[in-house]
Design an enzyme around this catalytic site. Structure first.
Site, short mmCIF file in Angstrom:
data_model
loop_
_atom_site.label_atom_id
_atom_site.label_comp_id
_atom_site.label_asym_id
_atom_site.label_seq_id
_atom_site.Cartn_x
_atom_site.Cartn_y
_atom_site.Cartn_z
N LYS A 124 0.89 -1.15 0.00
CA LYS A 124 0.00 0.00 0.00
C LYS A 124 0.92 1.19 0.00
CE LYS A 124 -1.23 2.83 2.57
NZ LYS A 124 -1.66 4.22 2.63
N GLY A 126 4.61 3.10 11.41
CA GLY A 126 3.92 4.38 11.47
C GLY A 126 3.42 4.67 12.87
N SER A 127 2.28 5.35 12.94
CA SER A 127 1.77 5.82 14.24
C SER A 127 1.11 4.69 15.03
CB SER A 127 0.73 6.91 14.02
OG SER A 127 -0.43 6.34 13.43
N GLY A 185 -2.54 4.33 13.81
CA GLY A 185 -2.65 3.59 12.54
C GLY A 185 -2.36 2.12 12.72
N GLY A 186 -1.29 1.82 13.43
CA GLY A 186 -0.89 0.42 13.63
C GLY A 186 -1.94 -0.35 14.41
N GLU A 209 5.42 -1.58 13.64
CA GLU A 209 6.43 -0.85 14.41
C GLU A 209 5.88 0.56 14.54
OE1 GLU A 209 8.88 1.88 14.80
OE2 GLU A 209 10.05 1.13 13.09
N CYS A 217 12.31 7.05 14.36
CA CYS A 217 11.51 6.32 15.35
C CYS A 217 12.29 6.11 16.64
CB CYS A 217 10.99 4.99 14.82
SG CYS A 217 12.00 4.23 13.57
N GLU A 255 4.13 10.53 22.39
CA GLU A 255 5.20 10.97 21.50
C GLU A 255 4.84 12.28 20.80
OE1 GLU A 255 5.95 8.19 18.34
OE2 GLU A 255 7.82 9.16 17.74
#
Lengths: 531, 531
Positions: free
Chosen positions: A183, A240-241, A244-245, A264, A301, A392
């Site tokens: 994606k 990503g965030s 989202g994850g 991650e 990250c 974060e």
């Protein structure tokens, strides 16, 4: 050469109406190419192709997979300036960084190529038969790792090459024998398409089955959602965030057949500075950390978002020096106006909490999409009582926690959320007074660093990039290094299987010459006595 | 000696009011001991103790863990007749089976004891520093597997020793360094308490921290639910039904911090008999399979519930022979009236589907809780169109599918749900005509068996007991054999960490003498040049 279309296997396709463009944050203008988002029909086609390709690809030899991965690396090199220019125009990152990341990406691909060419990674294990065992004969059992099936990869915004289209997730999945559907990340769709072109070209040159790779454009959540819910998709990789994850993890775990999601996600990467180290070299540390916090505009990250110390005059001096050093650094461009906007909002939310004291906040004018770095401080008590302070702030931002004493410092560490890394700054002797603290820190992270900075993730077998939730969804695997291949495989066992029909890795004669565990002993030996 | 109370760490406790008894299915009467279900407070206490014990237990040496596991085995042997008698009175299983299963349980414990004593299982990996590398120095990175934290184990009804209180899940978790809280199986709560006593005694003798093990009585779903949702619990092991395993998986994945659930659930273990084999030895196969289907009253997770063949006179003859052979076998007792009741209901539901033809159904009178074995047949078309026919009937029941041809047989295999095992019966030559079929079967299972029966799960490193969903929730791990330890650990990395503070497994001098991967090469060597 960038068309704005999707790769459905080796075919360019753009059946949809929904379009979007990428953005040049340095120039603060849209880039020209129009990208067409994949339709539901195109998604289904890509997954079906991948599922069919899997039937052939899962049995492709290590040599052939190695050729494929090396060919991808070659084709990426061949993209030359077009790739570098597109990368820079879609990220605002400088050319040096683009070239460095390309080098890392190529290194990753060649590492996996070497791994599958050598072949021992399948962890072949053989227990030979004992036909006369009492009360029952012991069968011949042979085990190895085999691929899971089609994998969907969501790339990271902050590493358009090394953690995106053919970053670690894709390289590891292809090495394992899993077809990949990417994606595409909407912020670097052009970079993504160029890389996809390289993969498709490599697949064709090395005779891989059509469907081994697809690249789907997407600017919203629909494409990803359809992919993760598709019954023929068997695993998901994401960088990503947390939001989202977690959304993908929830979708995947609520399927009729749940599938693993390796996400991650966020991390504030705590750094503990012990008192003697602060006393001896607080000034140097402040300089080093001003650099680490602002490296890559704080968009790593493993950015150090949290620094912990025990209150003292030396901690005060460190904070002062860090504050003066960090505002000396020239601000730099963030990846996208959306990321820049989020940074400003998150920084503002953080700063608005009354327990915080702002000690550094760059206050000159900056160009559009440039981030103003900041450092805040908070007392240990307040940090303990306000869990929101662990959130974060993605960008060049860090928080120094002033703990009352060693006990409070340990208490704070035990209640930290899961993190990718933890760093301990100490002199040679004082560290031995803090066994509890180290134990606590180890419990909360995936990697411990001594007297260094967390930024910088070495690509090597002994790296762990991953950690307790929410830094990743499955702490049992790393996202960086050759062992990340283990995310996409499962062990498989053959019982009394005819030697000629076994995969090469498990045959008596060990034609691949790999290291195997035979009746509990590692060796490259052949087996002579199979019935 | 059985008290009916819970073990909260090393303390017996029974604060609750909810009680229950176990049942002797052979005698069709309740057993005498009254078990008190754990209260919410007791559950919380057990988990808190486990969480505290973890801080010490995670760093216990391989030698100490090995002593602990061997002591458990010794204490189980010391339980002698009381264990065997209790086992038989709570399961209806014969003494020979009880002793055999005890032997298997002890073998598993000693296998893990050997594994952790030797120590190489931690997969130590070391990449030494390259201080003068350009453009950046390479740090020293060292990686090994470390335990996840407190684990909750739900034992299986059908293996009260080998897959329950100190079965494979518990033994593997303790070996990994994870404290264990067992949710005791209500059908063999007395057996469970005796085993718990053995574990507690062994823990005390070998100086393990209090809380390293707890055993909680439970007759409903509440205790298990509270355990799985407890924030200090870090992983779950389960053996049982798809419904039960899925419910736990859903709870665990919907937590604020999701945790892994390793559930080994249902499987109908397809057996494919190729035409030539049927022709050559259909009669012998029918006898063998009549035995395999009824072994242990069909209460094995690898029971052959589905037999697939291509229609022919030989398949007809096989079905006829299987039908006559199976009703010759004396029915035997099931584990519990509830399991017997479920068997009868599920058999009835299956048989009531009009596509099925009942070809064998034991019709003499039997004692209470004894299962009447049955075989049904179905045409390939019907099997394909009715997915309900794939549902497991737990007990001595099997279904023969008569496929039109090879194509239909392959089609059926591709659309099977995930299974623990797949068996192929073939003569030496015909198998080479079925590469697609083997590929399809491999895709659906965790273990392939050639010319044998799926019942019988060898405990050895090359065994895979687990497979695609719904046979297990995570096909990336096995539940049997020493590698099942990998479910309870995560990789952890130390960067530039002082040698004296590293765990023994990663120290330069390799005091444990384990095999390590040093800069890509396996060896037991020491490292001389660390700065």
């Amino acid at each position: 050469m960038i068309t704005g279309r999707n790769y459905i296997g080796n075919q360019l396709s753009s059946k949809g109406n929904k379009t979007y463009k990428t953005f040049n944050p340095e120039l603060n203008i849209e880039n020209k190419t129009v990208f067409t988002e994949a339709t539901s029909e195109e998604i289904d086609e890509a997954v079906s192709l991948a599922s069919t390709a899997f039937k052939a690809f899962k049995s492709v030899s290590g040599k052939q997979k190695s050729d494929f991965l090396n060919a991808i690396a070659d084709e990426i090199i061949a993209l030359d300036e077009e790739l570098i220019n597109t990368y820079c125009s879609e990220t605002g990152l400088p050319e040096g960084r683009a070239k460095g990341e390309r080098g890392r990406t190529i290194f990753q691909l060649r590492s996996f190529a070497d791994l599958v060419l050598e072949g021992s990674w399948v962890e072949a294990s053989i227990d030979t038969a004992v036909p006369n065992r009492e009360p029952l004969p012991k069968p011949d059992l042979r085990k190895m790792l085999i691929p899971l099936g089609p994998v969907v990869v969501f790339g990271a915004s902050n590493f358009p090459l090394a953690y995106s289209t053919v970053g670690g997730d894709t390289a590891a999945a292809l090495a394992a024998g899993c077809p990949v559907i990417v994606k595409s990340h909407p912020m670097h769709a052009g970079t993504g398409e160029l890389v996809a072109f390289a993969i498709i070209k490599a697949a064709e040159k090395t005779n891989m089955p059509n469907g081994v790779f697809s690249n789907l454009n997407s600017s919203g959540i629909e494409v990803g959602e359809q992919l993760v819910k598709h019954s023929k998709v068997k695993a998901v990789g994401f960088t990503g965030s947390i939001k989202g994850g977690r959304a993908l993890y929830d979708m995947a775990s609520q399927r009729e057949e749940p599938i693993p999601v390796f996400a991650e996600m966020g991390s504030i990467n705590p750094v503990v500075i012990l008192p003697e180290a602060l006393k001896e070299r607080g000034e140097t540390l402040a300089k080093t950390y001003a650099g680490s916090i602002t490296l890559g505009t704080g968009q790593f990250c493993t950015n150090p978002g949290l620094i912990l110390g025990i209150k003292s005059e030396h901690l005060e001096a460190f904070i002062e020096k860090l504050s003066t050093e960090i505002v000396e650094i020239e601000p730099s461009c963030m990846l996208h106006p959306n990321i820049h906007g989020a940074y400003n909002r998150n920084k503002e939310t953080a700063v608005s909490q009354q327990e915080l004291q702002v000690v550094a906040d760059y206050d000159n004018n900056v160009r559009s999409n440039y981030a103003k770095q900041a450092v805040v401080t908070v007392k240990g008590d307040n940090f303990l009582s306000n869990t929101k302070l662990q959130q974060e702030v993605f960008g060049p931002f860090s928080m120094v926690v002033q703990c009352d004493d060693k006990t409070q410092l340990e208490q704070i560490i035990w209640q930290l959320e899961g993190q990718l890394t933890g760093t301990l700054i100490s002199n040679d002797t004082e560290i031995s007074n803090y066994p509890e603290l180290i134990s606590a820190l180890q419990n909360r992270v995936g990697r411990l660093i001594f007297n260094g900075v967390p930024t910088g993730v070495e690509v090597c077998p002994s790296m762990v990039h991953g950690g307790p939730y929410p830094s990743s969804t499955d702490s049992r695997f790393t996202a960086v290094g050759i062992h990340s291949i283990k995310r996409w495989v499962r062990p498989f066992s053959f019982q009394n299987w005819p030697n000629t029909l076994l995969p090469d890795e498990l045959k008596n004669e060990n034609p691949s010459g790999i290291i195997r565990n035979i009746n509990g002993k590692l060796s490259k030996e052949t087996i002579k006595d199979k019935l």
